[in-house]
Scaffold this motif. Structure first.
Motif, mmCIF file in Angstrom:
data_model
loop_
_atom_site.group_PDB
_atom_site.id
_atom_site.type_symbol
_atom_site.label_atom_id
_atom_site.label_comp_id
_atom_site.label_asym_id
_atom_site.label_seq_id
_atom_site.Cartn_x
_atom_site.Cartn_y
_atom_site.Cartn_z
ATOM 1 N N SER A 6 9.736 -32.460 9.279
ATOM 2 C CA SER A 6 9.761 -34.373 8.780
ATOM 3 C C SER A 6 8.332 -34.717 9.227
ATOM 4 C CB SER A 6 10.525 -34.389 10.227
ATOM 5 O OG SER A 6 9.908 -35.053 11.059
ATOM 6 N N ILE A 7 8.593 -36.477 8.192
ATOM 7 C CA ILE A 7 7.916 -36.833 8.483
ATOM 8 C C ILE A 7 6.532 -36.795 9.738
ATOM 9 C CG2 ILE A 7 6.491 -39.205 7.518
ATOM 10 C CD1 ILE A 7 9.081 -39.098 5.269
ATOM 11 N N GLY A 8 7.585 -37.411 10.690
ATOM 12 C CA GLY A 8 7.056 -37.446 12.463
ATOM 13 C C GLY A 8 6.390 -36.438 12.910
ATOM 14 N N GLN A 9 6.957 -34.571 12.778
ATOM 15 C CA GLN A 9 6.144 -33.988 12.342
ATOM 16 C C GLN A 9 5.017 -33.280 11.805
ATOM 17 O OE1 GLN A 9 9.453 -31.375 11.985
ATOM 18 N NE2 GLN A 9 9.277 -30.459 14.106
ATOM 19 N N SER A 10 4.908 -34.081 10.575
ATOM 20 C CA SER A 10 3.709 -33.667 9.891
ATOM 21 C C SER A 10 2.883 -35.016 10.313
ATOM 22 C CB SER A 10 4.112 -34.638 8.449
ATOM 23 O OG SER A 10 4.934 -33.740 8.155
ATOM 24 N N PHE A 11 3.023 -35.627 10.866
ATOM 25 C CA PHE A 11 1.894 -36.917 11.244
ATOM 26 C C PHE A 11 1.331 -36.537 12.915
ATOM 27 C CE2 PHE A 11 4.645 -40.954 10.167
ATOM 28 C CZ PHE A 11 4.346 -40.847 9.147
ATOM 29 N N CYS A 12 2.129 -35.874 13.824
ATOM 30 C CA CYS A 12 1.173 -34.958 14.584
ATOM 31 C C CYS A 12 0.308 -33.636 14.635
ATOM 32 C CB CYS A 12 2.746 -33.955 15.232
ATOM 33 S SG CYS A 12 2.198 -33.081 16.736
ATOM 34 N N PHE A 13 0.236 -32.996 13.541
ATOM 35 C CA PHE A 13 0.002 -32.045 12.609
ATOM 36 C C PHE A 13 -1.599 -33.057 11.775
ATOM 37 C CE2 PHE A 13 3.095 -28.887 12.227
ATOM 38 C CZ PHE A 13 2.689 -28.174 12.629
ATOM 39 N N ASN A 32 16.458 -42.862 13.034
ATOM 40 C CA ASN A 32 14.758 -43.324 13.404
ATOM 41 C C ASN A 32 14.166 -43.326 11.663
ATOM 42 O OD1 ASN A 32 15.511 -43.056 15.686
ATOM 43 N ND2 ASN A 32 15.370 -40.627 15.677
ATOM 44 N N GLY A 33 14.663 -44.386 11.144
ATOM 45 C CA GLY A 33 13.773 -44.388 9.815
ATOM 46 C C GLY A 33 13.559 -42.840 8.701
ATOM 47 N N GLY A 34 14.027 -42.597 8.651
ATOM 48 C CA GLY A 34 13.719 -41.190 8.096
ATOM 49 C C GLY A 34 12.670 -40.094 8.994
ATOM 50 N N LEU A 35 11.393 -40.664 9.671
ATOM 51 C CA LEU A 35 10.826 -40.334 10.267
ATOM 52 C C LEU A 35 11.208 -38.884 10.400
ATOM 53 C CD1 LEU A 35 8.495 -42.803 11.794
ATOM 54 C CD2 LEU A 35 8.639 -41.945 9.753
ATOM 55 N N GLU A 36 11.887 -38.367 10.896
ATOM 56 C CA GLU A 36 12.682 -37.162 11.887
ATOM 57 C C GLU A 36 13.768 -36.284 10.837
ATOM 58 O OE1 GLU A 36 14.105 -38.232 15.590
ATOM 59 O OE2 GLU A 36 12.445 -39.092 16.429
ATOM 60 N N THR A 37 13.178 -36.048 9.466
ATOM 61 C CA THR A 37 14.119 -35.731 8.818
ATOM 62 C C THR A 37 13.102 -34.984 7.675
ATOM 63 O OG1 THR A 37 16.308 -37.171 8.631
ATOM 64 C CG2 THR A 37 16.616 -36.482 6.990
#
Length: 388
Positions: free
Chosen positions: A300-307, A378-383
């Motif tokens: 997801s977008i949020g997981q990409s942020f983590c990387f 969650n604003g699309g961040l977890e998809t």
């Protein structure tokens, strides 16, 4: 040979004679006959007060130099003024009165051109409102873009859209995309340059039927059709159609493409912000884009942020430890992310969902597309976004 004409303003004969003596030239007519010190001794006036006394008591005009507009003679301000002119060919000169008149004339002409341009723009808007065809077959992308612009920059009564720099809410994650949206909507006549845009943002065109403007600095208006609903009602109806989900087939394909693009731009924005926090920068090329697309194919977008967060942190630490340049450290980040993706997939790691960077905000486009229309939690961040 230059000729000085003197006009006396005083009734005092001694001061009048001082004026004549002050401006009297020598036999060669290129220097003054009497020095200031001799003038002061003769008339009993302090040396430093001679020039001001003369200037307030007479006018010395250089008959050889005339205003190019009205023919008035050049008025000398001091002896230095004359000596500077006598050393070289006389210049083309325009008096202050004619200069001011020229400025006023130019300002008046500019104002008339601007008024004509505003009238032309208002007339064009009226013609578009009369036709109204541009709103009959909206694409999904145009509809999303229009609602996003209205949300980000629309006035309270939706009578106009503010200049981009005045939006209280960011339109998209990047300025280039902001410009693209405004240009596209204007080209499709879904928004139009407002005739009352801030001064200097609209310029007359090459002919009387055109104009030029700065896309990010002008105000806009939504030219809703005269035969249809008002702009607020139209926006309300369009919003309901998009939120309802009963779309044409082409809209669904466009929705997937736009979802994917916004996800990529969200990730790039996080990358810019995270690198800036460590005083680094990276201009994404094909290598970086390949990594970003691979990230979003699995996470997801949020997981990409983590990387990205981990790669930037490690790059900053490596730079500090090994003394490499900021650019060298930043250039290694895409490779670091790619290796992390491969290890995470191979080992089945659970990756956390991060929120947006503290220096970024949820954009109007994300609010409209992810939350309102696609109804993503969650604003699309977890998809995970759709594949290319």
């Amino acid at each position: 040979m230059l000729t000085i004409h003197i006009e006396i303003w005083t009734d005092e004969s001694q001061i009048a004679q001082l004026c004549y003596d002050y401006w009297r030239l020598d036999d060669e007519q290129e220097a003054f006959d009497i020095g200031i010190a001799d003038l002061a001794a003769t008339c009993g006036i302090a040396h430093g007060k001679i020039p001001s006394t003369v200037q307030s008591s007479c006018t010395a005009s250089l008959l050889d130099l005339e205003c190019s507009s009205c023919g008035a003679s050049y008025v000398l301000q001091s002896r230095s003024d004359f000596l500077a002119l006598v050393k070289s060919p006389l210049p083309l000169w325009t008096c202050s009165v004619c200069k001011q008149q020229a400025l006023e004339k130019a300002a008046s002409a500019k104002q008339q051109r601007e008024e004509s341009t505003r009238e032309l723009i208002a007339s064009n808007i009226a013609a578009i409102r009369d036709e109204g065809a541009q709103f009959e077959q909206l694409s999904f992308t145009d509809a999303i873009y229009l609602l996003s612009v209205v949300r980000a920059g629309g006035s309270e009564d939706l009578s106009h859209i503010s200049p981009l720099g005045e939006y209280p809410l960011a339109l998209t994650p990047s300025l280039d995309w902001d410009k693209e949206i405004l240009t596209r909507l204007e080209k499709h006549q879904l928004i139009h340059v407002h005739p009352d845009s801030p001064p200097g943002t609209i310029l007359p065109g090459d002919d009387e039927h055109s104009w030029r403007y700065y896309p990010t600095m002008v105000s806009y208006v939504v030219p809703s059709p005269n035969r249809g609903p008002s702009t607020p009602r139209f926006v309300e109806a369009l919003s309901a159609v998009l939120a309802g989900g009963n779309w044409p087939v082409l809209w669904r394909a466009d929705a997937r493409l736009l979802h994917r693009r916004l996800a990529i731009e969200e990730v790039l924005e996080f990358l810019r912000c995270e690198l800036a926090a460590y005083d680094m920068a990276l201009h994404p090329g094909e290598k970086t884009m390949l990594v970003v697309r691979e990230l979003l194919s699995h996470y997801s977008i949020g997981q990409s942020f983590c990387f990205i967060w981990r790669a930037a942190r490690d790059a900053a630490a490596y730079r500090e430890k090994n003394g490499i340049s900021r650019q060298q450290a930043a250039n290694g980040i895409p490779g670091s992310i790619q290796r992390s993706i491969e290890r995470a997939i191979a080992n089945g790691w659970t990756i956390s969902h991060f929120r947006r960077h503290r220096d970024a905000q949820e954009t109007a486009l994300a609010q409209i597309l992810f939350t309102k229309v696609l109804k993503l939690a969650n604003g699309g961040l977890e998809t995970i976004p759709p594949a290319d």
